[in-house]
Write an enzyme that holds these catalytic residues in place. Structure first.
Site, PDB file in Angstrom:
ATOM      1  N   GLU A 192       0.857  -1.197   0.000  1.00  0.00           N
ATOM      2  CA  GLU A 192       0.000   0.000   0.000  1.00  0.00           C
ATOM      3  C   GLU A 192       0.885   1.237   0.000  1.00  0.00           C
ATOM      4  OE1 GLU A 192      -2.838   0.533   3.122  1.00  0.00           O
ATOM      5  OE2 GLU A 192      -3.687  -1.486   2.937  1.00  0.00           O
ATOM      6  N   GLU A 252     -13.413   5.859  -0.524  1.00  0.00           N
ATOM      7  CA  GLU A 252     -14.339   4.973   0.196  1.00  0.00           C
ATOM      8  C   GLU A 252     -15.099   5.799   1.227  1.00  0.00           C
ATOM      9  OE1 GLU A 252     -12.589   0.864   0.998  1.00  0.00           O
ATOM     10  OE2 GLU A 252     -10.790   2.024   0.527  1.00  0.00           O
ATOM     11  N   LYS A 310     -15.544   4.760   5.152  1.00  0.00           N
ATOM     12  CA  LYS A 310     -14.436   4.452   6.047  1.00  0.00           C
ATOM     13  C   LYS A 310     -14.447   5.396   7.241  1.00  0.00           C
ATOM     14  CE  LYS A 310     -10.416   2.943   4.848  1.00  0.00           C
ATOM     15  NZ  LYS A 310      -9.050   2.766   4.310  1.00  0.00           N
ATOM     16  N   GLU A 332      -8.819   9.607   5.150  1.00  0.00           N
ATOM     17  CA  GLU A 332      -9.010   8.158   5.013  1.00  0.00           C
ATOM     18  C   GLU A 332     -10.002   7.815   3.905  1.00  0.00           C
ATOM     19  OE1 GLU A 332      -7.931   5.182   6.501  1.00  0.00           O
ATOM     20  OE2 GLU A 332      -6.257   6.415   7.164  1.00  0.00           O
TER      21      GLU A 332
END
Length: 393
Positions: free
Chosen positions: A274, A328, A331, A337
């Site tokens: 990642e 997203e 999240k 984030e």
């Protein structure tokens, strides 16, 4: 009459193919270079279906994909696409898999073997960022889970197809600056070394989730943002190794190599599972901007395309999975984030980092929709069928 028609169609089809394949020359569009992959997170309620994602990734020439579970809708959607997939065994199952080898076998049969070979599952990530995390019981269960999953793979004769790994955060390190000083954190090392010993026996790499974005955010006064973004900078010098670093990612990778060497695993490869940069953040996350995200991800692609190693390991070509395909929106945590995505839910790119064929919607230009891509694929199939009729029948 029939022969004349065939001759006419052959001539024009050959002319069409010469133009068509010039326009889609794969040499001109290389999102996947052999070193580049992407994470497919799905903690959102507004992202496309797995079938549409498979179409999007193929159109973007991104071949290597990681998911954080083994969702069957994703595995079915990726069937026959040629996309190479690493599935995840979630942290919530690690204790169960460690305690019961038969449960590990059942999981592998249901979520891996059942989809091979049409879905190219090339790896299983057992847990994510377990060591260094808050659940200490998981630390002790991780190695058992890894061994049980691997033994299941081996018994099914899939060990030459599916690689077993687990990804670590930088929380496993005691120090990472300068890179040569990095060692595994006390307390973590007693769990890490047996795990590394097993991975070294089965030929698995050390998988690292690493974010120059987070490192910069933690100390913006002392870290040059250009160093974090692969921009022109003085960089740093490691006084012990006499090596120079012109970007933070290389330094972070070499810190992992230093820790591995200190632990006795000098030959183990590090793969970045990642990395990325947020395009939006809270008021205290000033570095999370579209410009910075574009700069980091564009320069990351350039860095990976060079197929070179790091200062400490020049022969180990850097390989990385960027985080992530989409923002997203469900999240938890700070705004950043939820804003690491390269693509928007409609299939347009969030910002331009060189993915030709998908245009940035923020630029106001048109982009290929999923419908457009499907139509193009269908047209190509019809062309192939016509070619077979003309030349092979």
């Amino acid at each position: 009459m029939k022969k004349s028609l065939r001759f006419f169609l052959r001539f024009h089809l050959l002319l069409f193919f010469s133009v068509f394949f010039t326009l889609i020359d794969p040499k001109k569009v290389q999102a996947f270079t052999g070193t580049y992959g992407i994470n497919y997170g799905r903690i959102a309620d507004n992202i496309p279906s797995p079938d549409e994602v498979a179409v999007l990734l193929r159109a973007s020439k991104i071949k290597n994909v990681r998911i954080y579970d083994a969702d069957h809708s994703v595995l079915k959607a990726f069937s026959g696409t040629g996309l190479e997939l690493v599935v995840g065994l979630p942290n919530g199952l690690v204790k169960e898999m460690s305690a019961n080898e038969s449960h590990a076998m059942d999981w592998v049969k249901e979520n891996v073997q059942a989809f091979l070979p049409k879905t190219k599952i090339c790896g299983i990530a057992v847990g994510n960022e377990v060591l260094g995390g808050a659940d200490y019981e998981l630390w002790g269960a991780l190695l058992g889970a890894v061994k049980n999953v691997y033994n299941s793979i081996k018994k099914l004769h899939l060990d030459d197809v599916v690689q077993i790994t687990t990804a670590h955060s930088q929380a496993v390190f005691a120090n990472s600056y300068p890179p040569s000083s990095c060692i595994f954190k006390e307390g973590v090392d007693q769990f890490m070394k047996p795990l590394l010993d097993f991975f070294s026996q089965i030929g698995s790499p050390f998988c690292l989730n690493v974010y120059p974005f987070l490192a910069y955010m933690s100390d913006p006064e002392n870290i040059d943002i250009n160093y974090a973004l692969f921009q022109s900078t003085q960089g740093i010098d490691d006084s012990k190794t006499k090596l120079h670093y012109d970007n933070m990612l290389d330094a972070q990778i070499d810190a992992a190599y230093a820790a591995l060497e200190d632990a006795g695993f000098k030959k183990m490869e590090v793969i970045v599972t990642e990395t990325g940069w947020a395009s939006r953040g809270d008021s205290n996350e000033a570095a999370a901007t579209v410009d910075n995200a574009r700069t980091y991800n564009y320069n990351l692609r350039k860095r990976l395309a060079k197929k070179k190693g790091t200062p400490l390991r020049p022969k180990n070509v850097v390989k990385a999975y960027v985080f992530a395909i989409f923002n997203e929106n469900q999240k938890p945590g700070p705004t950043s984030e939820r804003n690491f995505g390269l693509f928007k839910p409609d299939g347009s790119i969030a910002y331009d980092i060189g993915f030709h064929g998908l245009k940035s919607s923020s630029a106001g230009s048109s982009h290929l929709s999923f419908k457009d891509i499907r139509a193009r694929d269908c047209s190509l199939i019809l062309i192939i069928l016509l070619w077979q009729w003309l030349f092979l029948s």
